[in-house]
Design an enzyme around this catalytic site. Sequence first.
Site, PDB file in Angstrom:
ATOM      1  N   ASP A 122       0.897  -1.319   0.021  1.00 57.78           N
ATOM      2  CA  ASP A 122      -0.144   0.035  -0.118  1.00 57.78           C
ATOM      3  C   ASP A 122       0.699   1.376   0.131  1.00 57.78           C
ATOM      4  OD1 ASP A 122      -2.293  -1.470   0.370  1.00 57.78           O
ATOM      5  OD2 ASP A 122      -1.874  -1.824   2.530  1.00 57.78           O
ATOM      6  N   GLY A 175       1.575  13.644  -4.230  1.00 56.98           N
ATOM      7  CA  GLY A 175       0.193  13.851  -4.684  1.00 56.98           C
ATOM      8  C   GLY A 175      -0.339  12.582  -5.631  1.00 56.98           C
ATOM      9  N   HIS A 233      -5.540  -2.145  -6.552  1.00 61.38           N
ATOM     10  CA  HIS A 233      -5.105  -0.568  -6.996  1.00 61.38           C
ATOM     11  C   HIS A 233      -6.359  -0.260  -7.650  1.00 61.38           C
ATOM     12  CE1 HIS A 233      -4.629  -2.351 -11.207  1.00 61.38           C
ATOM     13  NE2 HIS A 233      -4.273  -3.550 -10.458  1.00 61.38           N
TER      14      HIS A 233
HETATM   15  P1  IMP Z   1      -3.038 -12.749   2.676  1.00 60.73           P
HETATM   16  O1  IMP Z   1      -2.225 -12.303   1.683  1.00 60.73           O
HETATM   17  O2  IMP Z   1      -4.396 -12.609   2.334  1.00 60.73           O
HETATM   18  O3  IMP Z   1      -2.820 -14.082   3.330  1.00 60.73           O
HETATM   19  O4  IMP Z   1      -3.048 -11.872   3.933  1.00 60.73           O
HETATM   20  C1  IMP Z   1      -1.772 -12.109   4.727  1.00 60.73           C
HETATM   21  C2  IMP Z   1      -1.178 -10.608   5.341  1.00 60.73           C
HETATM   22  O5  IMP Z   1      -0.868  -9.718   4.302  1.00 60.73           O
HETATM   23  C3  IMP Z   1      -2.413  -9.695   6.260  1.00 60.73           C
HETATM   24  O6  IMP Z   1      -1.962  -9.297   7.039  1.00 60.73           O
HETATM   25  C4  IMP Z   1      -2.717  -9.089   4.911  1.00 60.73           C
HETATM   26  O7  IMP Z   1      -3.463  -7.670   5.521  1.00 60.73           O
HETATM   27  C5  IMP Z   1      -1.512  -8.599   4.264  1.00 60.73           C
HETATM   28  N1  IMP Z   1      -1.848  -8.474   3.067  1.00 60.73           N
HETATM   29  C6  IMP Z   1      -1.884  -8.859   1.912  1.00 60.73           C
HETATM   30  N2  IMP Z   1      -2.175  -8.426   0.782  1.00 60.73           N
HETATM   31  C7  IMP Z   1      -1.892  -7.155   1.163  1.00 60.73           C
HETATM   32  C8  IMP Z   1      -1.730  -5.863   0.235  1.00 60.73           C
HETATM   33  O8  IMP Z   1      -1.913  -5.858  -0.884  1.00 60.73           O
HETATM   34  N3  IMP Z   1      -1.754  -4.560   0.841  1.00 60.73           N
HETATM   35  C9  IMP Z   1      -1.306  -4.669   2.252  1.00 60.73           C
HETATM   36  N4  IMP Z   1      -1.437  -5.836   3.172  1.00 60.73           N
HETATM   37  C10 IMP Z   1      -1.796  -7.068   2.605  1.00 60.73           C
END
Ligand code: IMP
Length: 498
Positions: free
Chosen positions: A26, A487, A55
Amino acid sequence: MSLEEQITKLLDKVNTAAIVCNQFGDTGKGKFVDLLAFYWADIIARGTGGANAGHTINIKGKDYVFHMLPSGMLHDKINIIGCGVAFDPREACNEIDILEQAGRNSNNLRISYNAKLVLPQHILLDMLKESNTDKIGTTGRGMGPLYTDHTARTGLTVNDLLNKDVFYQKLKRNLRDKLKFLQTADQELIRKIMHHERLENGIFYSPTEIFDTSAILERYMNYGELLKELITNTEEIIREALGKQKILLEGAQGLLLSVDYGTYPFVTPSDPSIQGLAKGVGLNEKAVDVVYGIIKGFYMTRVGDGPMPTEFGGEKSAEWCRTNNRETEKANCSQYTINNHDELQKGIAIRMAGGEYGATTKRPRRTGWLDLPLLRHAMKINGDKLILTKLDVLDQCETIKICTEYIYQGPDYNIGNKTIRKGDIIQTEIPDAYFLQHCTPNYRVFDGWLQKTTDATNYGDLPSKMRNLIAFIDNETKGRSAMLSVGPEREQTIVRDV
Ligand code: IMP
């Protein structure tokens, strides 16, 4: 020099570039992938993650959150979903539909025949586990169970969508062990999850067998039919283009969520580092000429559970984020400012100012100060080039802190043949959640610049106090901030070194 000229100059001798994240995801990869796709790349390729990423793309003035399709889809370039990606055909077909309804086609998309196929059982198992006390706050997109199947050698690939009999045999084999476990689980909860929108509102559910395998077969063969022209050997496309065309690799998630290098076990099951990304498109990482690791400027965020030493408000914030959302914060927290003395309230104000809510889960992202021990660790793997985003979010912040080191506060803890003791100072993170949970940050404190920066187009336009902070980060990490973002718009980008 126009932005296009600056980007062209910056990447003058580059054939293959990658954009990865050096934090917890992010950080604004989408903006920079879009920028380089627009001005520079011929091919954009994803190699890791799946529908857990998200995204926002804007089509004809309307925002859509995409999870599967690469961020360069709207440009007239080849967009690749590589073999390392967890491919969810429902999500991909929905996004292709959205594009088509907006008058865009998806003829520029190529999907690796060897990408890993997300099946209903992966989503069910992920959501079931997350309803337990040992949850880690996943996105519920089936990632853990999918990659477990991959390493257990019982997974399916995208190619199986094109071969009915093989698909069915593999599906049955894949379900065999899972059914034994699922039959002992809470049947009412399973029924409820199987009716979730991500599981197509119950079409795969059988009250007696849990899964209606004929329904899965039918729906997945239908996906195969819809996607077959796009499925191909993308690894070969990329290898053939190497050195001849400009290839941009698009990372997903962030290094600190890597199953290999992150804050295990609070991680995603794939490897979002440059190594995982290169491998996920079929390349050796040495084939990548330049790697940009993105971080947010001076604050950072994390979604889901897991340690975050610099979090504003500490455990209170993690708990707050579990039980609140954008709407409750908008309704109840508008009086908080980013200069609040209460850390929890400051964190909420920064989240609101930066729009820090999950694109995939809508969850509030936990906020904290920039953490150099974590960044130094990430840069050991992703290299020394940085992109700093969201610099404008702290424009009105009076004081900015940067965590330069940790003090270990826990009981004696062995890391290999070294023992870490209470009071030890640590400068580079050790990727171990237990260790990190027992660290408190030491900060260096800076004055804020208290000035609008969103119109800056050159490095020299930025306030000197901000430039000092950027120089401090470069110096402390032995890195180089090559691009800066002030921005969300493409033009709100500053390119250094050109
Ligand atoms: P999973 O990828 O759904 O198995 O989640 C595992 C961890 O990765 C969790 O803490 C999610 O919040 C984090 N996570 C997975 N994808 C993203 C992303 O695109 N952005 C931020 N955190 C992510």
